[in-house]
Design a protein around this motif. Structure first.
Motif, PDB file in Angstrom:
ATOM      1  N   SER A 178       4.861   3.021  -3.818  1.00 33.51           N
ATOM      2  CA  SER A 178       5.980   2.164  -3.447  1.00 33.51           C
ATOM      3  C   SER A 178       6.989   2.060  -4.580  1.00 33.51           C
ATOM      4  O   SER A 178       6.765   2.572  -5.687  1.00 33.51           O
ATOM      5  CB  SER A 178       5.461   0.763  -3.067  1.00 33.51           C
ATOM      6  OG  SER A 178       4.616   0.814  -1.933  1.00 33.51           O
ATOM      7  N   ILE A 179       8.105   1.361  -4.308  1.00 32.91           N
ATOM      8  CA  ILE A 179       9.187   1.178  -5.275  1.00 32.91           C
ATOM      9  C   ILE A 179       9.480  -0.310  -5.415  1.00 32.91           C
ATOM     10  O   ILE A 179       9.538  -1.045  -4.426  1.00 32.91           O
ATOM     11  CB  ILE A 179      10.460   1.917  -4.814  1.00 32.91           C
ATOM     12  CG1 ILE A 179      10.224   3.430  -4.791  1.00 32.91           C
ATOM     13  CG2 ILE A 179      11.647   1.583  -5.720  1.00 32.91           C
ATOM     14  CD1 ILE A 179      11.354   4.213  -4.178  1.00 32.91           C
ATOM     15  N   VAL A 232      -0.424  -0.715 -10.714  1.00 35.43           N
ATOM     16  CA  VAL A 232       0.683   0.096 -10.200  1.00 35.43           C
ATOM     17  C   VAL A 232       0.185   1.532 -10.141  1.00 35.43           C
ATOM     18  O   VAL A 232      -0.139   2.139 -11.154  1.00 35.43           O
ATOM     19  CB  VAL A 232       1.931  -0.020 -11.091  1.00 35.43           C
ATOM     20  CG1 VAL A 232       3.014   0.934 -10.610  1.00 35.43           C
ATOM     21  CG2 VAL A 232       2.450  -1.461 -11.089  1.00 35.43           C
ATOM     22  N   ASN A 233       0.147   2.083  -8.926  1.00 31.99           N
ATOM     23  CA  ASN A 233      -0.454   3.390  -8.684  1.00 31.99           C
ATOM     24  C   ASN A 233       0.550   4.265  -7.945  1.00 31.99           C
ATOM     25  O   ASN A 233       0.978   3.936  -6.834  1.00 31.99           O
ATOM     26  CB  ASN A 233      -1.732   3.202  -7.854  1.00 31.99           C
ATOM     27  CG  ASN A 233      -2.496   4.486  -7.638  1.00 31.99           C
ATOM     28  OD1 ASN A 233      -1.945   5.491  -7.204  1.00 31.99           O
ATOM     29  ND2 ASN A 233      -3.791   4.463  -7.920  1.00 31.99           N
ATOM     30  N   PHE A 282       0.782  -1.228   0.000  1.00 34.45           N
ATOM     31  CA  PHE A 282       0.000   0.000   0.000  1.00 34.45           C
ATOM     32  C   PHE A 282       0.816   1.281   0.000  1.00 34.45           C
ATOM     33  O   PHE A 282       0.592   2.169  -0.783  1.00 34.45           O
ATOM     34  CB  PHE A 282      -0.971   0.022   1.183  1.00 34.45           C
ATOM     35  CG  PHE A 282      -1.842   1.239   1.209  1.00 34.45           C
ATOM     36  CD1 PHE A 282      -2.820   1.429   0.258  1.00 34.45           C
ATOM     37  CD2 PHE A 282      -1.648   2.224   2.167  1.00 34.45           C
ATOM     38  CE1 PHE A 282      -3.621   2.558   0.260  1.00 34.45           C
ATOM     39  CE2 PHE A 282      -2.432   3.356   2.182  1.00 34.45           C
ATOM     40  CZ  PHE A 282      -3.426   3.530   1.233  1.00 34.45           C
ATOM     41  N   SER A 283       1.805   1.427   0.878  1.00 30.81           N
ATOM     42  CA  SER A 283       2.474   2.726   0.952  1.00 30.81           C
ATOM     43  C   SER A 283       3.856   2.602   1.571  1.00 30.81           C
ATOM     44  O   SER A 283       4.045   1.932   2.590  1.00 30.81           O
ATOM     45  CB  SER A 283       1.633   3.704   1.785  1.00 30.81           C
ATOM     46  OG  SER A 283       2.221   4.987   1.795  1.00 30.81           O
ATOM     47  N   SER A 307       0.795   8.922 -11.887  1.00 28.98           N
ATOM     48  CA  SER A 307       2.196   9.336 -11.767  1.00 28.98           C
ATOM     49  C   SER A 307       3.140   8.169 -11.500  1.00 28.98           C
ATOM     50  O   SER A 307       4.082   8.278 -10.711  1.00 28.98           O
ATOM     51  CB  SER A 307       2.348  10.386 -10.655  1.00 28.98           C
ATOM     52  OG  SER A 307       1.557  11.515 -10.918  1.00 28.98           O
ATOM     53  N   SER A 308       2.927   7.050 -12.166  1.00 31.28           N
ATOM     54  CA  SER A 308       3.809   5.891 -12.031  1.00 31.28           C
ATOM     55  C   SER A 308       4.853   5.887 -13.148  1.00 31.28           C
ATOM     56  O   SER A 308       4.655   6.477 -14.212  1.00 31.28           O
ATOM     57  CB  SER A 308       3.004   4.600 -12.075  1.00 31.28           C
ATOM     58  OG  SER A 308       2.183   4.466 -10.938  1.00 31.28           O
ATOM     59  N   THR A 309       5.964   5.184 -12.903  1.00 27.81           N
ATOM     60  CA  THR A 309       7.041   5.073 -13.887  1.00 27.81           C
ATOM     61  C   THR A 309       7.522   3.637 -13.974  1.00 27.81           C
ATOM     62  O   THR A 309       7.716   2.970 -12.956  1.00 27.81           O
ATOM     63  CB  THR A 309       8.229   5.973 -13.501  1.00 27.81           C
ATOM     64  OG1 THR A 309       7.811   7.344 -13.500  1.00 27.81           O
ATOM     65  CG2 THR A 309       9.381   5.801 -14.480  1.00 27.81           C
TER      66      THR A 309
END
Length: 244
Positions: free
Chosen positions: A47-48, A71-72, A16-17, A101-103
């Motif tokens: 998260s990463i 993926v958020n 989650f975070s 805003s994911s990469t």
């Protein structure tokens, strides 16, 4: 394992975070009747993830991915999926739904992907103006409905960006149609640059967001250098074993 409900993954259902997930992998079978189903993570949020992979067979409903279902607002690098992924809505070889805003960088999808709406070899659905996919590729065999955003790399790109990426995966339509324009993105309403797809391997003549190349052209470094790709000795995103 067979699991009922949402947020299902071999490692974590819902990261989650503030999570940093590195050097993890899965190799098994994950089946869910709900959404947010991934070979490793069901939903990756805030998260990463680095250097992770999945070789799992993944079956879900909506937001199903070979590595992550959703993926958020997160970052993925140097990761891949090489398995089989089945879904209905937003199905991707790597990530089903990429948003907020994911990469994704330096990652790939390989294997088999099958879906009905928004199906892609790497990403099923990518949306949000700050969402970026770069230096990534698909070698997935993609099966989807011809009228519902099916692409060798990405099913549906909405406001998001794909740069310096490529696809060589074959595209098959489950409804028996034989379109020739699904070589990269099934439906494009985003930003793209420096992308290519193999028109011979994919059996597609064109594709939103990428330039068609023959298999021989895809084996030449000059094809990619001319588009601004960089092949560097240190911190390199790409290596090359084709022709000069």
């Amino acid at each position: 394992s067979d699991i009922t409900g949402n947020n299902v993954g071999a490692l974590v259902g819902n990261a989650f975070s503030g999570n940093f997930i590195k050097n993890c992998y899965s190799d098994g079978e994950i089946t869910s009747t709900g959404g947010y189903t991934g070979g490793l993570i069901g939903a990756l949020r805030n998260s990463i993830m680095e250097s992770c992979y999945s070789k799992s067979i993944v079956t879900g409903n909506f937001n199903t991915g070979g590595l992550c279902g959703e993926v958020n607002n997160s970052y993925i690098s140097n990761s891949f999926s090489n398995g089989t992924t089945f879904g209905l809505l937003n199905t991707g070889g790597l990530v089903g739904d990429l948003t907020a805003s994911s990469t994704i960088r330096n990652s790939f999808g390989k294997g088999h992907v099958s879906g009905e709406i928004r199906t892609g070899g790497v990403i099923g659905n990518a949306n949000h103006q700050n969402t970026i996919i770069e230096n990534s590729y698909s070698m997935s065999v993609v099966t989807g409905n011809s009228s519902n955003e099916t692409g060798s790399f990405c099913g549906y790109l909405f406001r998001a960006t794909i740069t310096n990426s490529f696809s060589t995966g074959h595209v098959v339509c489950s409804d028996g149609a034989t379109p020739t324009n699904n070589g990269f993105i099934g439906q494009n309403s985003g930003t793209t640059s420096g992308n290519f797809f193999d028109s011979e391997a994919s059996n597609q003549e064109s594709g939103w967001g990428a330039e068609a190349m023959t298999t021989a052209e895809m084996m030449r470094a000059g094809t990619f250098v001319a588009a601004g790709w960089e092949f560097r000795a240190e911190e390199q995103a790409w290596g090359f074993n084709g022709e000069d």
